[in-house]
Design an enzyme around this catalytic site. Structure first.
Site, PDB file in Angstrom:
ATOM      1  N   GLU A  36      24.556 -11.957 -32.133  1.00 50.14           N
ATOM      2  CA  GLU A  36      24.001 -11.551 -33.418  1.00 50.14           C
ATOM      3  C   GLU A  36      24.196 -10.039 -33.514  1.00 50.14           C
ATOM      4  O   GLU A  36      23.777  -9.309 -32.608  1.00 50.14           O
ATOM      5  CB  GLU A  36      22.509 -11.905 -33.455  1.00 50.14           C
ATOM      6  CG  GLU A  36      21.913 -11.747 -34.815  1.00 50.14           C
ATOM      7  CD  GLU A  36      20.416 -12.066 -34.835  1.00 50.14           C
ATOM      8  OE1 GLU A  36      19.776 -11.676 -35.817  1.00 50.14           O
ATOM      9  OE2 GLU A  36      19.906 -12.677 -33.883  1.00 50.14           O
ATOM     10  N   ARG A 261      19.185 -17.401 -18.081  1.00 47.90           N
ATOM     11  CA  ARG A 261      19.567 -16.056 -18.502  1.00 47.90           C
ATOM     12  C   ARG A 261      19.485 -15.107 -17.313  1.00 47.90           C
ATOM     13  O   ARG A 261      18.794 -15.361 -16.335  1.00 47.90           O
ATOM     14  CB  ARG A 261      18.721 -15.586 -19.670  1.00 47.90           C
ATOM     15  CG  ARG A 261      17.265 -15.332 -19.351  1.00 47.90           C
ATOM     16  CD  ARG A 261      16.422 -15.155 -20.606  1.00 47.90           C
ATOM     17  NE  ARG A 261      16.819 -14.015 -21.397  1.00 47.90           N
ATOM     18  CZ  ARG A 261      17.311 -14.089 -22.642  1.00 47.90           C
ATOM     19  NH1 ARG A 261      17.458 -15.240 -23.231  1.00 47.90           N
ATOM     20  NH2 ARG A 261      17.628 -13.005 -23.291  1.00 47.90           N
ATOM     21  N   LYS A 271      17.141  -6.910 -26.729  1.00 50.63           N
ATOM     22  CA  LYS A 271      17.649  -5.920 -27.671  1.00 50.63           C
ATOM     23  C   LYS A 271      16.515  -5.232 -28.416  1.00 50.63           C
ATOM     24  O   LYS A 271      16.586  -4.049 -28.725  1.00 50.63           O
ATOM     25  CB  LYS A 271      18.582  -6.597 -28.684  1.00 50.63           C
ATOM     26  CG  LYS A 271      19.977  -6.810 -28.157  1.00 50.63           C
ATOM     27  CD  LYS A 271      20.870  -7.410 -29.211  1.00 50.63           C
ATOM     28  CE  LYS A 271      20.620  -8.883 -29.372  1.00 50.63           C
ATOM     29  NZ  LYS A 271      21.655  -9.588 -30.111  1.00 50.63           N
TER      30      LYS A 271
HETATM   31  P1  ATP Z   1      18.205 -10.500 -26.691  1.00 44.43           P
HETATM   32  O1  ATP Z   1      17.174 -11.497 -26.299  1.00 44.43           O
HETATM   33  O2  ATP Z   1      18.534  -9.514 -25.638  1.00 44.43           O
HETATM   34  O3  ATP Z   1      17.906  -9.841 -27.992  1.00 44.43           O
HETATM   35  P2  ATP Z   1      19.818 -12.485 -27.846  1.00 44.43           P
HETATM   36  O4  ATP Z   1      19.849 -13.764 -27.117  1.00 44.43           O
HETATM   37  O5  ATP Z   1      18.972 -12.394 -29.041  1.00 44.43           O
HETATM   38  O6  ATP Z   1      19.535 -11.322 -26.825  1.00 44.43           O
HETATM   39  P3  ATP Z   1      22.384 -12.796 -28.994  1.00 44.43           P
HETATM   40  O7  ATP Z   1      23.187 -11.777 -29.691  1.00 44.43           O
HETATM   41  O8  ATP Z   1      21.816 -13.890 -29.791  1.00 44.43           O
HETATM   42  O9  ATP Z   1      21.245 -12.012 -28.244  1.00 44.43           O
HETATM   43  O10 ATP Z   1      23.148 -13.341 -27.719  1.00 44.43           O
HETATM   44  C1  ATP Z   1      24.476 -13.768 -27.680  1.00 44.43           C
HETATM   45  C2  ATP Z   1      24.634 -14.648 -26.469  1.00 44.43           C
HETATM   46  O11 ATP Z   1      24.276 -13.967 -25.289  1.00 44.43           O
HETATM   47  C3  ATP Z   1      23.755 -15.875 -26.563  1.00 44.43           C
HETATM   48  O12 ATP Z   1      24.527 -17.016 -26.270  1.00 44.43           O
HETATM   49  C4  ATP Z   1      22.689 -15.632 -25.533  1.00 44.43           C
HETATM   50  O13 ATP Z   1      22.250 -16.840 -24.986  1.00 44.43           O
HETATM   51  C5  ATP Z   1      23.405 -14.757 -24.517  1.00 44.43           C
HETATM   52  N1  ATP Z   1      22.456 -13.915 -23.795  1.00 44.43           N
HETATM   53  C6  ATP Z   1      21.572 -13.029 -24.303  1.00 44.43           C
HETATM   54  N2  ATP Z   1      20.810 -12.481 -23.331  1.00 44.43           N
HETATM   55  C7  ATP Z   1      21.237 -13.010 -22.155  1.00 44.43           C
HETATM   56  C8  ATP Z   1      20.860 -12.850 -20.776  1.00 44.43           C
HETATM   57  N3  ATP Z   1      19.881 -12.017 -20.406  1.00 44.43           N
HETATM   58  N4  ATP Z   1      21.520 -13.570 -19.846  1.00 44.43           N
HETATM   59  C9  ATP Z   1      22.511 -14.401 -20.193  1.00 44.43           C
HETATM   60  N5  ATP Z   1      22.912 -14.608 -21.465  1.00 44.43           N
HETATM   61  C10 ATP Z   1      22.288 -13.932 -22.441  1.00 44.43           C
HETATM   62 MG    MG Z   2      19.214 -13.939 -30.571  1.00 44.29          MG
END
Ligand code: ATP
Ligand code: MG
Length: 554
Positions: A36, A261, A271
């Protein structure tokens, strides 16, 4: 880059894919990384990127980069560009497969209409509180919302009205009609469309309704022909919904696979929390070298090879865990030890005067760039009568094992000469302020023709030629392993006040011209990298890591 260069370790996801290919359920492998664009990528994303892109590489398939821009707010061009740069930097390539979820808004709308036609979706006017109240708790069935059994034609008209701006924001939602008694709350008629008047970066003001994540994501995967859709464990409970939507629509169904994760000690990864640190100026920027963002780690001097190696070692599992940041750091040290060029820098200088070295004489000495890699060649470093060495490389009455100067002991000046300390000048408190030495002119290069042994080798910089440099010493951003462990306290209370220290160091002159991003091992001191702020007039170096891991106190 090839599969072998990416060092892709086997994991349970590959076992699933192997079985799918063997049984003929799938004939190829198509994955996607769906960020995102609402922030910068962090080391957790690197794990996902390595799994998504790495798996596609391993099976000769492809991986899409898809911007998940279904949420019209919070998205930004700056983030989009940074995400692309970071994925490329990590060594992956989406080729022509760059997609935007918002490009599918039309199809998503048609699919919502299709659900209504099938009697599988309805417009619901409950407020948010009522919505939650009707949904209830997992151990008891929820209540059926009013309007659930409204005729198809009425739902069609209402959804059309939603789309055409006939309702206020939040006045109603479109819900999938699944099962208000399901033990899984996500299956209790989840909302799939909401009303939100917001200008979208791609579709402008065309839409005032936007699909919810769970509805949108599976459709994006389906449209793109994704075979294996990897995501983090919290989506496991959403999988029945993912499958229900695509099955009910009678469209192509990818398989969602969840993995744990990445969590790292001394680090926060969300983020939203990282944005807080940037907004409140608790760090300097998203690419502050103390941040766990990929741009921060890059600026710090971490290599993409080391990050990929780390991701390969941690692999993919179904168990939530907290990985030690030391493991990441050791991957970085291994890479930098093998691949970074050596240089000499003095951090806490004391002057050495070589009394028998001719005044005014200067020599350009040949110094190897890498002790184990002859192919890295030699550089010339100026040598003269007055040098800087580290204060810690002199000691009064030193024990035998001390590796440095003490009165009367011969020491090797790296790649230069053997020299013996003959006198020490001290201040009123008895602290050494200057060393006086003699050198042996027959030991050029650092070895004696008579074969006599010298145990200690120290680094030095010619005082006349040294360049003064700002060095930024980084330490952990947080003082505790898990800043989020105590729910009653703000994670920012655990920020390390000493996470950044500025010092001035004396560098061999060739280092003033280094281009930003160049990495060095300053011999006996640590790993350093030229900061983007650096100029020839005012060089700036970041400490990537100390030479060795500090001993753990337990
Ligand atoms: P955050 O929780 O840090 O804001 P998010 O999951 O909202 O991260 P996205 O941009 O939606 O961020 O993530 C893109 C991809 O990265 C998704 O498939 C998510 O599952 C993966 N991802 C995000 N954080 C992690 C993590 N700590 N470990 C492994 N994969 C991750
Ligand atoms: Mg997300």
């Amino acid at each position: 880059m090839s599969e072998s260069e990416h060092n892709i370790a086997a994991n349970f996801i590959h076992d699933i894919i192997d079985a799918d290919l063997k049984s003929g359920k799938r004939t190829d492998v198509v994955t996607r990384f769906p960020p995102e664009p609402n922030g910068y990528l962090h080391i957790g994303h690197a794990k996902a990127i390595c799994l998504d892109f790495g798996t596609a590489l391993k099976y000769g398939g492809r991986c899409h980069l898809r911007f998940d821009d279904t949420n019209p707010e919070a998205e930004d061009e700056e983030y989009v560009n940074a995400i692309k740069e970071d994925v490329k930097w990590l060594g992956f390539d989406w080729g022509e497969h760059l997609y935007w979820a918002s490009d599918y808004f039309e199809t998503m709308y048609e699919y919502a209409v299709r659900l209504i036609e099938k009697g599988k979706a309805y417009v619901c006017e409950l407020t948010q509180e009522e919505f939650k109240d009707y949904r209830g708790i997992p151990t008891e069935p929820g209540k059926k919302p009013p309007g659930r059994n409204r005729p198809v034609a009425e739902n069609m008209a209402l959804f059309e009205k939603m789309k055409n701006g006939g309702f206020e924001d939040g006045a109603c939602v479109l819900r999938a009609k699944i099962d208000m008694a399901s033990p899984n709350l996500h299956m209790r008629d989840p909302a799939i469309y909401r009303i939100k008047r917001a200008t979208h970066h791609n579709t402008g003001d065309k839409w005032c309704i936007y699909p919810m994540y769970d509805f949108a994501h599976c459709i994006e995967d389906s449209i793109e022909g994704i075979t294996h859709s990897m995501c983090t464990l919290e989506f496991e409970v959403h999988r029945p919904l993912y499958d229900w939507i695509l099955r009910t629509l009678e469209v192509y169904q990818p398989q969602q696979i969840e993995f744990a994760r990445l969590n790292l000690t001394y680090t926060v990864m969300s983020k939203r929390k990282l944005l807080e640190l940037v907004r409140e100026n608790l760090v300097n920027s998203w690419d502050d070298p103390r941040m766990p963002t990929l741009c921060g780690l890059r600026r710090r001097g971490f290599t993409s090879e080391a990050i990929r190696e780390f991701c390969s070692i941690i692999g993919a599992t179904k168990v939530e865990s907290l990985s030690e940041v030391e493991l990441l750091e050791s991957c970085v040290r291994d890479d930098l030890n093998a691949n970074s060029l050596r240089a000499m820098a003095v951090f806490d200088p004391i002057k050495v005067v070589i009394e028998n070295y001719p005044e005014g004489l200067e020599e350009q000495l040949e110094v190897p760039n890498h002790p184990q890699k002859e192919e890295e060649g030699m550089r010339t470093v100026p040598f003269s009568r007055e040098l800087w060495i580290e204060r810690t490389d002199y000691m009064d009455d030193a024990p035998n094992k001390f590796k440095g100067f003490t009165l009367g002991r011969e020491v090797r000046l790296r790649s230069a000469y053997l020299a013996t300390c003959t006198d020490v000048i001290k201040d009123g408190d008895g602290n050494a302020t200057e060393l006086r030495c003699t050198y042996d002119p027959d030991t050029k290069g650092g070895s004696a023709p008579d074969g006599r042994k010298v145990k200690s080798t120290i680094h030095w910089v010619s005082a006349k030629h040294a360049v003064e440099t700002e060095v930024r010493l980084y330490d952990r951003l947080f003082t505790v392993e898990n800043p989020l462990a105590d729910k009653g306290r703000d994670f920012k209370e655990f920020l390390n006040p000493e996470s950044l220290q500025l010092i001035t160091a004396k560098l061999e002159p060739g280092l003033a011209k280094a281009t930003p991003g160049t990495r060095y091992q300053f011999e006996r001191v640590g790993y350093f990298c030229v900061d983007p702020d650096s100029t020839e007039e005012k060089p700036v170096y970041n400490r990537t890591l100390t030479l060795r891991a500090p001993r753990k106190i337990s």
